[in-house]
Design an enzyme around this catalytic site. Sequence first.
Site, PDB file in Angstrom:
ATOM      1  N   SER A  45      45.211  45.765  58.436  1.00 38.54           N
ATOM      2  CA  SER A  45      45.525  46.888  57.542  1.00 38.54           C
ATOM      3  C   SER A  45      45.411  46.458  56.082  1.00 38.54           C
ATOM      4  CB  SER A  45      46.917  47.468  57.835  1.00 38.54           C
ATOM      5  OG  SER A  45      47.925  46.486  57.750  1.00 38.54           O
ATOM      6  N   LYS A 231      35.777  29.258  54.365  1.00 36.44           N
ATOM      7  CA  LYS A 231      36.694  29.260  53.217  1.00 36.44           C
ATOM      8  C   LYS A 231      37.444  27.931  53.155  1.00 36.44           C
ATOM      9  CE  LYS A 231      38.212  32.670  55.469  1.00 36.44           C
ATOM     10  NZ  LYS A 231      39.064  33.754  56.050  1.00 36.44           N
ATOM     11  N   GLY A 233      36.867  24.947  51.192  1.00 35.72           N
ATOM     12  CA  GLY A 233      36.298  23.637  50.915  1.00 35.72           C
ATOM     13  C   GLY A 233      36.847  23.077  49.613  1.00 35.72           C
ATOM     14  N   ASP A 264      42.813  38.076  52.959  1.00 32.94           N
ATOM     15  CA  ASP A 264      42.458  39.452  53.308  1.00 32.94           C
ATOM     16  C   ASP A 264      41.733  40.130  52.156  1.00 32.94           C
ATOM     17  OD1 ASP A 264      43.742  39.090  55.757  1.00 32.94           O
ATOM     18  OD2 ASP A 264      45.665  39.747  54.947  1.00 32.94           O
TER      19      ASP A 264
END
Length: 322
Positions: A45, A231, A233, A264
């Site tokens: 959501s 994601k 690094g 998100d």
Amino acid sequence: MQALSRGNEPEVVTFGESMALFSSADTRGLEYAQTVGKSFGGAESNVAIGLARLGHRVGWCGRLGKDPLGRHIWKAIRGEGVDVSRAALVGDAPTGLMMRELVAGKSSVYYYRKGSAASRMETEHLDMQYISSARMLHVTGITCALSDSSADTVAAAVRTAKAAGVKVCFDPNLRLKLWTIEEARARLLPLSLEADYFMPGLDELKLLYDTEDEAAIFKRLSELPGISIVKGGQGMNYVVEGSHIEEISYELVEHAVDTVGAGDAFCAGFLSGILRGSTPAEAVSFGNVMGAMVVQAFGDWEAMPTWEQVQASLTNAVHIER
């Protein structure tokens, strides 16, 4: 089921558990706090709200208890412009709950979700025609972790999307409070093979692939049929497509207030970029901007920016308060 109006099909459909959230800014923690704030959160959501604020048509499907918390969440998501016509308020199970505290600079979250309405999700609860009408299906590993029936529902939704030519975005969102790493691997690794866009964190991959060897990790990603967005690094995110790896630098911020919801926001920004015709690398850059904006405020989804706010940030527009 409510019929879709012509031209009103969602661009993105997502589903999962949204839980009520009680949190306290009292640095003594929940044990001694006298007041708490009420909100809600849920990876799917959150992404839906982020996409809606960016101007996209998006639907969130989920199951909430027919209780005050469930009604609050349903109305709030709808109020953000997300279609909740396929979400349900049910009387035989409660809305899940999480509580968050910040003590000595360390954030802790406590979950009360066993037996929740969302954990009882079955394949029959989804409108597969609705999913087939979208351009993108977004799912996460959190839903898979709730129960076997929830995991089966995710798998069925992905099969439906693939059969209809709908692109699939899969964020593993590994939560080891919900299951063991062995259970997670059994459910999540097969989904990575179905995803058009696989969006793991580098730390998650080390656990899922059971190795600290980054070269071995990227080799496995190169063998996936879809595009991987990695994601976390060293100052970089990575786009992996076959043997090609592209590095995209983070957006740096001077002061991060709250990192909750940043992933998100990144996902919403990335999907928005893809939907607007950007290359994956361009979409990652857009996601980086979204994440950087969100970490500068508190909340799971409240700080999600609008399209206008993102554009102002990209052009370094000066804010004038009169």
